[in-house]
Design an enzyme around this catalytic site. Structure first.
Site, PDB file in Angstrom:
ATOM      1  N   HIS A 134      -7.634  -5.655   0.949  1.00  0.00           N
ATOM      2  CA  HIS A 134      -6.443  -4.810   0.874  1.00  0.00           C
ATOM      3  C   HIS A 134      -5.265  -5.337   1.693  1.00  0.00           C
ATOM      4  O   HIS A 134      -4.115  -5.134   1.310  1.00  0.00           O
ATOM      5  CB  HIS A 134      -6.800  -3.398   1.352  1.00  0.00           C
ATOM      6  CG  HIS A 134      -5.688  -2.403   1.220  1.00  0.00           C
ATOM      7  ND1 HIS A 134      -5.174  -2.027  -0.003  1.00  0.00           N
ATOM      8  CD2 HIS A 134      -4.977  -1.728   2.155  1.00  0.00           C
ATOM      9  CE1 HIS A 134      -4.206  -1.142   0.190  1.00  0.00           C
ATOM     10  NE2 HIS A 134      -4.063  -0.952   1.488  1.00  0.00           N
ATOM     11  N   ASP A 161      -9.998  -5.343  -3.580  1.00  0.00           N
ATOM     12  CA  ASP A 161      -9.331  -4.323  -2.760  1.00  0.00           C
ATOM     13  C   ASP A 161     -10.221  -3.081  -2.667  1.00  0.00           C
ATOM     14  O   ASP A 161     -10.529  -2.447  -3.681  1.00  0.00           O
ATOM     15  CB  ASP A 161      -7.979  -3.950  -3.388  1.00  0.00           C
ATOM     16  CG  ASP A 161      -7.092  -3.139  -2.451  1.00  0.00           C
ATOM     17  OD1 ASP A 161      -7.617  -2.289  -1.720  1.00  0.00           O
ATOM     18  OD2 ASP A 161      -5.866  -3.360  -2.474  1.00  0.00           O
ATOM     19  N   SER A 181       0.836  -1.201   0.000  1.00  0.00           N
ATOM     20  CA  SER A 181       0.000   0.000   0.000  1.00  0.00           C
ATOM     21  C   SER A 181       0.874   1.256   0.000  1.00  0.00           C
ATOM     22  O   SER A 181       1.637   1.472  -0.935  1.00  0.00           O
ATOM     23  CB  SER A 181      -0.944  -0.048   1.205  1.00  0.00           C
ATOM     24  OG  SER A 181      -1.964   0.915   1.097  1.00  0.00           O
TER      25      SER A 181
END
Length: 324
Positions: A303, A262, A174
């Site tokens: 995610h 996600d 991320s």
């Protein structure tokens, strides 16, 4: 009721004004470093959540100390009992690959999904160095794009001097994907060689596009000029984390991991980065390994839960083994 609705409307409309006047709010939202989850874990005692791990600190620049956990590969587990910090550092030269894990925003190196991933990588035979950037966890200083990149670079060079030629891999999740590609670009430009391997988990194209796609930001997108305001603020606070730009120049082997469901960084961003990397490879006539592994939405890995893939260690092993 009218007063309540008027209050809600005023609050709603005031948000863009507040962001414009106080741009640091957006910076704090991006890093979310003050949310130090889990609050009741003593980061000086990694053994409370993670075995075969030592804690130490590095002074990446004057006034900045960052916390790092070093988790051993399975080959060193039995020998680790009672060993001191110097012994842990010495093991980095045992020939096993070293993964520098650069986490996303919110929380510390002790948050559950990060710990679970490190357990998997350790059991698969890798050293893992988990970094809390400046301002995160028990690290001092204030976060910035330049600062996070500097912390990652310092840890990379620190590990390289001790790894005796072992493979060094940058793994960015991320927010950390931008830190990883920033660091890889700097290493390639300054040293003239590419990072041994780059693994990007749930990466965005650039941080501005991730911000614009955030559910809270979407609530304001119908307001004229709001998206332009966000991009303007990002420029003012010097935050770009441009993975798309970085991957056009990087020559490191690349593995992208992204789940179709996600809900933070849209799956299509990972796909776009994959295509950018392939295009850059074709244009430069390189034979660098570039791979993307996609996870179906029905797996519900979202995610932060790709570590739940039972084949993840095999995916990483095949990727890294093909580089040696």
């Amino acid at each position: 009721m009218k007063k309540f609705l008027s209050f809600l409307l005023t609050t709603y409309v005031s948000v863009p004004v507040i962001l414009y006047l106080f741009p640091w709010i957006l910076s704090h939202a991006i890093f979310s470093h003050l949310l130090r989850f889990p609050y009741f874990v003593d980061l000086r005692r990694p053994q409370d959540v993670l075995n075969h791990t030592c804690n130490f600190y590095l002074s990446t620049e004057e006034g900045v100390s960052v916390g790092v956990w070093h988790t051993l590969p399975v080959s060193q587990w039995d020998a680790a009992a009672g060993k001191n910090l110097d012994w842990y550092h010495e093991t980095l030269g045992d020939g096993r690959p070293v993964i520098i894990y650069l986490h996303g925003n919110v929380g510390t190196r002790a948050i559950s999904h990060r710990v679970e991933l490190v357990k998997i990588l350790s059991a698969a035979g890798y050293h893992v160095l988990s970094l809390d950037y400046r301002g995160f966890g028990d690290s001092t200083g204030d976060p910035s794009e330049a600062g996070l990149t500097s912390d990652a670079l310092y840890l990379y060079y620190w590990a390289k001097t001790r790894s005796r030629g072992s493979m060094l891999c940058l793994w960015g999740h991320s927010l950390g994907s931008g830190v990883a590609t920033n660091a890889a670009v700097r290493i390639q430009e300054q040293e003239g060689y590419a990072v041994d391997a780059l693994i990007l988990e749930a990466p965005y194209t650039r941080i501005g596009e991730a911000v614009v796609n955030h559910p809270l930001a979407k609530m304001y997108m119908f307001l004229p000029g709001f998206e332009s305001l966000l991009w303007n603020i990002l420029e003012r606070i010097n935050i770009s984390f441009a993975n798309d730009k970085n991957l056009k120049t990087l020559s490191s082997p690349l593995l992208i991991l992204h789940s179709e469901d996600d809900n933070v960084v849209p799956f299509h961003m990972g796909q776009k980065l994959y295509q950018i990397s392939l295009q850059a490879q074709r244009e430069s006539n390189r034979n660098t390994r570039i791979q993307m592994v996609s996870y179906r939405a029905n797996l519900r890995l979202s995610h932060s839960h790709i570590y739940l893939d039972p084949n993840l260690s095999d995916v990483v092993e095949r990727f890294l083994q093909n580089l040696t």
